[in-house]
Write a protein that holds these residues in place. Structure first.
Motif, mmCIF file in Angstrom:
data_model
loop_
_atom_site.group_PDB
_atom_site.id
_atom_site.type_symbol
_atom_site.label_atom_id
_atom_site.label_comp_id
_atom_site.label_asym_id
_atom_site.label_seq_id
_atom_site.Cartn_x
_atom_site.Cartn_y
_atom_site.Cartn_z
ATOM 1 N N LEU A 130 -0.138 45.404 30.099
ATOM 2 C CA LEU A 130 -0.931 45.971 28.714
ATOM 3 C C LEU A 130 -2.276 45.746 28.875
ATOM 4 O O LEU A 130 -3.401 46.394 28.969
ATOM 5 C CB LEU A 130 -0.257 45.876 27.930
ATOM 6 C CG LEU A 130 1.421 46.455 26.329
ATOM 7 C CD1 LEU A 130 1.099 46.327 25.707
ATOM 8 C CD2 LEU A 130 0.657 47.951 27.079
ATOM 9 N N ILE A 131 -2.359 43.993 29.322
ATOM 10 C CA ILE A 131 -3.963 43.727 29.292
ATOM 11 C C ILE A 131 -4.541 44.170 30.870
ATOM 12 O O ILE A 131 -5.881 44.534 31.046
ATOM 13 C CB ILE A 131 -3.801 42.574 29.655
ATOM 14 C CG1 ILE A 131 -3.233 41.623 28.230
ATOM 15 C CG2 ILE A 131 -5.454 41.232 30.133
ATOM 16 C CD1 ILE A 131 -3.234 40.788 28.185
ATOM 17 N N LEU A 132 -3.543 43.945 31.935
ATOM 18 C CA LEU A 132 -3.763 44.903 33.147
ATOM 19 C C LEU A 132 -4.342 46.298 33.212
ATOM 20 O O LEU A 132 -5.499 46.411 33.684
ATOM 21 C CB LEU A 132 -2.488 43.955 34.614
ATOM 22 C CG LEU A 132 -2.962 42.867 34.662
ATOM 23 C CD1 LEU A 132 -1.615 42.236 35.522
ATOM 24 C CD2 LEU A 132 -4.409 42.426 35.243
ATOM 25 N N ALA A 133 -3.449 47.050 32.917
ATOM 26 C CA ALA A 133 -3.834 48.507 32.712
ATOM 27 C C ALA A 133 -5.160 48.968 31.625
ATOM 28 O O ALA A 133 -6.061 49.419 32.156
ATOM 29 C CB ALA A 133 -2.404 49.426 31.769
ATOM 30 N N ALA A 134 -4.874 48.005 30.892
ATOM 31 C CA ALA A 134 -6.753 48.564 29.827
ATOM 32 C C ALA A 134 -7.701 47.616 30.560
ATOM 33 O O ALA A 134 -9.279 48.453 30.390
ATOM 34 C CB ALA A 134 -5.901 47.668 28.639
ATOM 35 N N ALA A 135 -7.080 46.706 31.338
ATOM 36 C CA ALA A 135 -9.075 45.876 31.588
ATOM 37 C C ALA A 135 -9.445 46.475 33.254
ATOM 38 O O ALA A 135 -10.634 47.185 33.597
ATOM 39 C CB ALA A 135 -8.393 45.066 32.455
ATOM 40 N N GLU A 136 -8.188 47.610 33.968
ATOM 41 C CA GLU A 136 -8.561 48.397 35.366
ATOM 42 C C GLU A 136 -9.659 49.393 34.424
ATOM 43 O O GLU A 136 -10.986 49.866 35.154
ATOM 44 C CB GLU A 136 -7.429 48.886 35.608
ATOM 45 C CG GLU A 136 -7.239 49.146 37.194
ATOM 46 C CD GLU A 136 -5.682 49.357 37.937
ATOM 47 O OE1 GLU A 136 -5.277 50.513 37.348
ATOM 48 O OE2 GLU A 136 -5.098 49.026 38.029
ATOM 49 N N LYS A 137 -8.779 50.060 33.441
ATOM 50 C CA LYS A 137 -9.092 51.510 32.642
ATOM 51 C C LYS A 137 -10.877 50.766 32.230
ATOM 52 O O LYS A 137 -12.347 51.537 32.130
ATOM 53 C CB LYS A 137 -8.755 52.350 31.789
ATOM 54 C CG LYS A 137 -9.023 53.260 31.132
ATOM 55 C CD LYS A 137 -8.738 53.766 30.391
ATOM 56 C CE LYS A 137 -8.862 54.933 29.493
ATOM 57 N NZ LYS A 137 -9.608 56.999 30.427
ATOM 58 N N VAL A 138 -11.010 49.577 31.369
ATOM 59 C CA VAL A 138 -12.655 49.052 30.490
ATOM 60 C C VAL A 138 -13.892 49.360 32.198
ATOM 61 O O VAL A 138 -14.693 49.434 31.635
ATOM 62 C CB VAL A 138 -12.297 48.034 29.918
ATOM 63 C CG1 VAL A 138 -13.827 47.896 29.546
ATOM 64 C CG2 VAL A 138 -11.587 48.759 28.896
ATOM 65 N N PHE A 139 -13.272 48.228 33.233
ATOM 66 C CA PHE A 139 -13.907 47.598 34.196
ATOM 67 C C PHE A 139 -13.897 49.223 34.656
ATOM 68 O O PHE A 139 -15.764 49.121 35.209
ATOM 69 C CB PHE A 139 -12.925 46.781 35.125
ATOM 70 C CG PHE A 139 -12.994 45.597 34.859
ATOM 71 C CD1 PHE A 139 -14.081 44.920 33.919
ATOM 72 C CD2 PHE A 139 -11.635 44.734 34.382
ATOM 73 C CE1 PHE A 139 -14.551 43.695 33.504
ATOM 74 C CE2 PHE A 139 -11.693 43.787 34.023
ATOM 75 C CZ PHE A 139 -13.214 42.686 33.706
ATOM 76 N N ALA A 140 -13.191 50.038 35.467
ATOM 77 C CA ALA A 140 -13.775 51.368 35.790
ATOM 78 C C ALA A 140 -14.068 51.611 35.449
ATOM 79 O O ALA A 140 -15.939 52.607 35.831
ATOM 80 C CB ALA A 140 -12.521 52.177 36.331
ATOM 81 N N GLU A 141 -14.413 51.912 34.042
ATOM 82 C CA GLU A 141 -15.392 52.734 33.183
ATOM 83 C C GLU A 141 -17.163 52.522 32.554
ATOM 84 O O GLU A 141 -18.527 52.931 33.281
ATOM 85 C CB GLU A 141 -15.198 52.791 31.436
ATOM 86 C CG GLU A 141 -13.928 54.286 31.795
ATOM 87 C CD GLU A 141 -13.274 54.902 30.573
ATOM 88 O OE1 GLU A 141 -13.966 54.067 29.166
ATOM 89 O OE2 GLU A 141 -12.602 55.608 30.448
ATOM 90 N N ALA A 142 -16.555 50.945 32.986
ATOM 91 C CA ALA A 142 -17.923 50.598 32.292
ATOM 92 C C ALA A 142 -18.479 48.852 33.277
ATOM 93 O O ALA A 142 -19.798 48.563 32.828
ATOM 94 C CB ALA A 142 -17.288 49.126 30.900
ATOM 95 N N GLY A 143 -17.831 48.945 34.510
ATOM 96 C CA GLY A 143 -18.839 47.824 35.214
ATOM 97 C C GLY A 143 -18.062 46.552 35.093
ATOM 98 O O GLY A 143 -18.249 46.773 33.550
ATOM 99 N N PHE A 144 -18.342 45.535 35.434
ATOM 100 C CA PHE A 144 -18.312 43.952 35.404
ATOM 101 C C PHE A 144 -18.801 43.292 33.779
ATOM 102 O O PHE A 144 -18.698 43.162 33.276
ATOM 103 C CB PHE A 144 -17.561 43.181 36.198
ATOM 104 C CG PHE A 144 -18.177 41.751 36.199
ATOM 105 C CD1 PHE A 144 -16.918 40.970 35.849
ATOM 106 C CD2 PHE A 144 -18.886 40.808 36.424
ATOM 107 C CE1 PHE A 144 -15.742 39.735 35.731
ATOM 108 C CE2 PHE A 144 -18.927 39.652 35.612
ATOM 109 C CZ PHE A 144 -17.341 39.391 35.693
ATOM 110 N N GLY A 145 -19.989 44.103 34.406
ATOM 111 C CA GLY A 145 -21.521 43.129 33.615
ATOM 112 C C GLY A 145 -20.872 44.336 32.110
ATOM 113 O O GLY A 145 -21.157 43.625 31.078
ATOM 114 N N GLY A 146 -20.962 45.790 31.857
ATOM 115 C CA GLY A 146 -20.522 45.939 30.816
ATOM 116 C C GLY A 146 -19.474 46.067 29.774
ATOM 117 O O GLY A 146 -19.309 45.725 28.523
#
Length: 218
Positions: A25-41
């Motif tokens: 769950l964490i990795l799937a969510a992180a993939e999506k958030v990093f893709a949309e917001a970038g590392f900084g966001g």
């Protein structure tokens, strides 16, 4: 008076299942958030909210945002590495590169967010994973280029620069993930259907394999 009965504990097997599910769950969510917001966001709170887990759970599995980010990048790259297994035992470029194209396009279909994370990281100069590029990616690329050169030396395909062929393969197959919104827009606002995906794979293979002289009569 306090209840003296012991607190129920999960059986070892159940704990392992829960751990694996939480990480998924964490990795799937992180993939999506990093893709949309970038590392900084991206923030650990955003990722926790997306995963539907308390923020403390994220820090239990991943101490820092950078550690989680590196895991996401590593996971997508390892999936790509496995896609190249077809190279190792293939007798010729038509079967080896053809299977690689199929696998890479299927990854773009099923893991579009991971591909976008990788693309964004590299486009920004790889501030977090430069060491990964200089070691794992360089070694992998050298090995695949040597296999392609072997096919060239055996007269099974045209004499071309193996590295530039790999760059073209990456760009073409990953385009279906990194520019998925553009493809959907040009497809009438709808994702590609199963039939369209199969047709896309066939077209890409025909264009590339014929272009490098790897098909009969090419």
């Amino acid at each position: 008076m306090p209840d003296p009965s012991p607190i129920p504990r999960l059986k070892p097997g159940r704990r392992s299942e829960n751990r694996r599910e939480n990480q998924r769950l964490i990795l799937a969510a992180a993939e999506k958030v990093f893709a949309e917001a970038g590392f900084g966001g991206a923030t650990m709170q955003l990722i926790a909210d997306m995963a539907g887990l308390p923020k403390a759970n994220l820090h239990y599995y991943f101490a820092t945002k950078e550690e989680l980010y590196r895991r996401v990048v590593q996971d997508i790259f390892e999936i790509w590495l496995h896609a190249a297994d077809s190279f190792d035992a293939a007798p010729d470029p038509a079967s080896g590169i053809g299977a690689y194209i199929d696998a890479k396009m299927e990854i773009s279909r099923r893991h579009p967010a991971g591909s976008k994370v990788w693309a964004s990281e590299v486009m920004h100069g790889a501030p977090v994973i430069q060491d990964y590029l200089e070691t794992t990616l360089r070694e992998w690329t050298g090995g695949r280029a040597a296999l392609i050169q072997g096919w060239i030396d055996a007269g099974k395909m045209d004499p071309i620069d193996p590295q530039h062929l790999l760059y073209m393969l990456w760009a073409t197959t990953q385009h279906y993930a990194d520019f998925g919104h553009q493809i959907e827009t040009l497809n009438g606002g709808a994702p590609l259907t199963e039939a369209q995906w199969q047709a896309a794979k066939a077209s890409v293979k025909q264009i590339i394999l014929r272009g490098i002289g790897a098909l009969p009569g090419a």
